[in-house]
Design an enzyme around this catalytic site. Structure first.
Site, PDB file in Angstrom:
ATOM      1  N   GLU A 122      42.837  10.883   9.752  1.00 13.84           N
ATOM      2  CA  GLU A 122      43.382  10.667  10.910  1.00 13.84           C
ATOM      3  C   GLU A 122      45.268  10.265  10.077  1.00 13.84           C
ATOM      4  OE1 GLU A 122      44.097  12.454  13.739  1.00 13.84           O
ATOM      5  OE2 GLU A 122      42.466  11.131  14.088  1.00 13.84           O
ATOM      6  N   HIS A 123      46.067  11.955   9.936  1.00 15.66           N
ATOM      7  CA  HIS A 123      47.549  12.480   9.406  1.00 15.66           C
ATOM      8  C   HIS A 123      47.356  12.077   7.597  1.00 15.66           C
ATOM      9  CE1 HIS A 123      50.412  11.126  12.367  1.00 15.66           C
ATOM     10  NE2 HIS A 123      49.323  11.242  13.689  1.00 15.66           N
TER      11      HIS A 123
ATOM     12  N   ASP B 192      43.578  21.130  12.531  1.00 15.71           N
ATOM     13  CA  ASP B 192      43.612  21.389  13.952  1.00 15.71           C
ATOM     14  C   ASP B 192      43.007  23.004  13.744  1.00 15.71           C
ATOM     15  OD1 ASP B 192      43.794  19.500  14.696  1.00 15.71           O
ATOM     16  OD2 ASP B 192      46.029  19.496  15.721  1.00 15.71           O
TER      17      ASP B 192
ATOM     18  N   SER C 128      46.245  23.811  21.818  1.00 12.28           N
ATOM     19  CA  SER C 128      47.190  24.519  21.071  1.00 12.28           C
ATOM     20  C   SER C 128      47.084  25.240  20.146  1.00 12.28           C
ATOM     21  CB  SER C 128      49.174  23.838  20.617  1.00 12.28           C
ATOM     22  OG  SER C 128      48.399  22.944  20.173  1.00 12.28           O
TER      23      SER C 128
ATOM     24  N   LEU D 159      43.262  17.486  21.613  1.00 15.86           N
ATOM     25  CA  LEU D 159      42.451  18.042  22.015  1.00 15.86           C
ATOM     26  C   LEU D 159      42.667  19.580  21.681  1.00 15.86           C
ATOM     27  CD1 LEU D 159      39.791  16.510  25.126  1.00 15.86           C
ATOM     28  CD2 LEU D 159      40.043  15.355  22.697  1.00 15.86           C
ATOM     29  N   SER D 160      43.387  19.634  21.065  1.00 15.26           N
ATOM     30  CA  SER D 160      44.346  20.334  19.845  1.00 15.26           C
ATOM     31  C   SER D 160      43.548  21.588  20.996  1.00 15.26           C
ATOM     32  CB  SER D 160      43.289  20.602  18.828  1.00 15.26           C
ATOM     33  OG  SER D 160      44.220  21.487  17.897  1.00 15.26           O
TER      34      SER D 160
ATOM     35  N   GLY E 168      47.674  18.687  26.075  1.00 18.15           N
ATOM     36  CA  GLY E 168      48.248  17.864  26.113  1.00 18.15           C
ATOM     37  C   GLY E 168      47.422  16.702  25.187  1.00 18.15           C
TER      38      GLY E 168
HETATM   39  P1  ADP Z   1      47.058  19.388  22.750  1.00 20.84           P
HETATM   40  O1  ADP Z   1      47.364  20.846  21.376  1.00 20.84           O
HETATM   41  O2  ADP Z   1      47.346  18.024  21.774  1.00 20.84           O
HETATM   42  O3  ADP Z   1      46.280  19.925  23.979  1.00 20.84           O
HETATM   43  P2  ADP Z   1      49.977  20.928  22.052  1.00 20.84           P
HETATM   44  O4  ADP Z   1      51.588  19.616  22.430  1.00 20.84           O
HETATM   45  O5  ADP Z   1      50.216  20.922  20.501  1.00 20.84           O
HETATM   46  O6  ADP Z   1      49.180  19.713  22.820  1.00 20.84           O
HETATM   47  O7  ADP Z   1      49.819  21.874  22.613  1.00 20.84           O
HETATM   48  C1  ADP Z   1      50.247  22.143  24.276  1.00 20.84           C
HETATM   49  C2  ADP Z   1      50.587  22.965  24.478  1.00 20.84           C
HETATM   50  O8  ADP Z   1      50.024  24.480  24.565  1.00 20.84           O
HETATM   51  C3  ADP Z   1      51.035  23.213  25.869  1.00 20.84           C
HETATM   52  O9  ADP Z   1      52.258  22.481  26.436  1.00 20.84           O
HETATM   53  C4  ADP Z   1      51.096  24.866  26.474  1.00 20.84           C
HETATM   54  O10 ADP Z   1      52.421  25.533  26.317  1.00 20.84           O
HETATM   55  C5  ADP Z   1      49.907  25.559  25.347  1.00 20.84           C
HETATM   56  N1  ADP Z   1      48.904  25.926  26.240  1.00 20.84           N
HETATM   57  C6  ADP Z   1      48.118  25.335  26.011  1.00 20.84           C
HETATM   58  N2  ADP Z   1      46.751  25.916  26.663  1.00 20.84           N
HETATM   59  C7  ADP Z   1      47.571  26.901  27.352  1.00 20.84           C
HETATM   60  C8  ADP Z   1      46.830  27.589  28.253  1.00 20.84           C
HETATM   61  N3  ADP Z   1      45.324  27.361  28.546  1.00 20.84           N
HETATM   62  N4  ADP Z   1      47.846  28.216  28.909  1.00 20.84           N
HETATM   63  C9  ADP Z   1      48.599  28.602  28.202  1.00 20.84           C
HETATM   64  N5  ADP Z   1      49.665  28.015  27.393  1.00 20.84           N
HETATM   65  C10 ADP Z   1      48.498  26.485  26.617  1.00 20.84           C
HETATM   66 MG    MG Z   2      48.942  20.755  19.588  1.00 25.07          MG
END
Ligand code: ADP
Ligand code: MG
Length: 394
Positions: free
Chosen positions: A43-44, A182, A138, A135-136, A132
């Site tokens: 991590e990091h 990620d 994004s 678990l990535s 959020g």
């Molecule tokens: P993580 O990657 O840990 O889940 P992040 O804050 O990096 O958290 O990313 C989450 C963001 O990615 C959400 O706020 C949204 O903008 C976008 N996102 C992820 N999955 C979706 C989805 N299924 N539909 C729309 N946006 C999504």
């Molecule tokens: Mg993310």
């Protein structure tokens, strides 16, 4: 208590294709999936050009997409507000798209910025990756879009090339200074294996992880908290690590030999010392974990995970009361080891447990959270799953 990992992809494909057709009036050209991930250890370390060891989750972002002849980009998410976002790809630039649509738009911007003359598409996405939760979701979203565009526009880019573009998209367009783990995990993981990645040169090795064969399970406990300081603090930690490397005259903290750690710490200002100690010892923990996996001693990963958490908590200082409690409660309930996974300040904890103890450990963490007045954690079971792929014609 635990949710069986994964959803049969084919069922969801049919549903999404119907939704796509209802939204856009024509069928998609194809369906692509890209998974979320948990990082076993490391991590990091990625932005310090070191080592990581993620597995892909069965939970994935699936997108249906159809290439367009013009430069209109239409985006719809089953997890969005029902609105179809319409953008012009030629007008995409950092700062122009806010909200969730920024993630897919970012990838198309990154492709064009790298000289790939891609145009528009109709896109519908649906995801099982908790958003959020560390678990990535994004990166999964970015990678699904990158792979779909690679196919729709015949770009011929490799999985690591797409991962780098997706990372650049998140760094430059979305504005999150994430490392490469990620996106590489989502693009390059294989079913049944952890991805041993050298984040400096993107060398990878697929390390077999047969949890079921060893009678083990990997619980993922989503604490459902994300503390506000996450974003700016991440950038600050990254900058501090780079400053420490510069003070030591090294290209990156990865280049600090563990044998030289005590002497190096003596040359640094006090506030940087624990950060450096974490990065150096964490890289060692990745190598130790790989050795245990290679030896088929999966349960021996446990103490490495727990030591990693202690380092995140005490040295890197990115844990929080909820993740600390989840780790503590899981280990007290019999887990071989546990740690926070992901950037920190909340998100998810992984716990390595005997398969037949999974429900007991999950219940113990849930009970501890209830006693502490925290939200009920969401529990998944992680099985090393496949990286991004096309999942068939609708
Ligand atoms: P993580 O990657 O840990 O889940 P992040 O804050 O990096 O958290 O990313 C989450 C963001 O990615 C959400 O706020 C949204 O903008 C976008 N996102 C992820 N999955 C979706 C989805 N299924 N539909 C729309 N946006 C999504
Ligand atoms: Mg993310």
């Amino acid at each position: 208590m635990t949710t069986p990992a994964g959803t049969p992809a084919e069922t969801s494909v049919a549903t999404s294709a119907d939704t796509f057709t209802a939204l856009y009036g024509h069928a998609p050209d194809g369906t692509w999936a890209a998974p979320g991930r948990v990082n076993l250890i490391g991590e990091h370390t990625d932005y310090n050009q070191g080592f990581v060891l993620p597995i892909a989750l069965p939970q994935a972002v699936r997108i249906q997409a159809r290439r367009r002849d013009d430069d209109l980009l239409r985006l719809h998410s089953a997890q969005g507000d029902g609105v179809v976002v319409e953008l012009r790809v030629a007008e995409l630039a950092p700062g122009t798209v806010s909200g969730w649509a920024g993630y897919p738009a970012a990838v198309i911007w990154a492709l064009r910025d790298a000289g790939h003359p891609v145009g528009g598409a109709d896109v519908h996405l649906d995801s099982e990756v908790p958003v959020g939760a560390g678990l990535s979701s994004s990166a999964a979203l970015e990678c699904a879009v990158a792979l779909a565009y690679n196919d729709l526009y015949g770009l011929g880019l490799s999985a690591p090339e797409l991962a780098l573009l997706a990372q650049r998209a998140e760094n430059r367009f979305v504005g999150v200074p994430c490392g490469i783990m990620d996106q590489m995990a989502s693009m390059c993981c294989r079913s049944g294996a952890a991805l041993h990645l050298d984040a400096r040169d993107l060398t990878i090795r697929q390390v077999p992880v047969d949890l079921a064969g060893a009678g083990l399970a990997l619980l993922v406990l989503d604490t459902r908290v994300k503390h506000e300081l996450a974003d700016g603090t991440y950038a600050g930690l990254r900058a501090d690590c780079e400053r420490a490397a510069a003070l030591l005259g090294l290209p990156a903290l990865r280049d600090l030999d563990p044998a030289g750690l005590p002497a190096a710490l003596g040359q640094l200002p006090g506030e940087l010392r624990p950060l450096v100690r974490h990065v150096v010892t964490e890289n060692q923990r990745v190598e130790a974990a790989v050795a245990r996996l290679d030896a088929g001693e999966l349960a021996a990963l446990g103490p490495i995970l727990t030591a990693g958490h202690a380092s995140l908590r005490d040295d890197f200082r990115v844990s929080c009361p909820e993740t600390d409690l989840a780790v503590e409660a899981a280990v007290a309930a019999g887990a071989y080891g546990a740690r926070m996974t992901g950037g920190g300040f909340g998100g998810s904890v992984i716990a390595l447990v005997d398969a037949d103890a999974a429900d007991t450990v999950a219940a113990a963490v849930t009970a501890a959270f209830r006693t502490a007045g925290y939200a009920t954690p969401r529990t998944l079971t992680a099985v090393p799953a496949a990286g991004a792929h096309r999942i068939g014609q609708p």
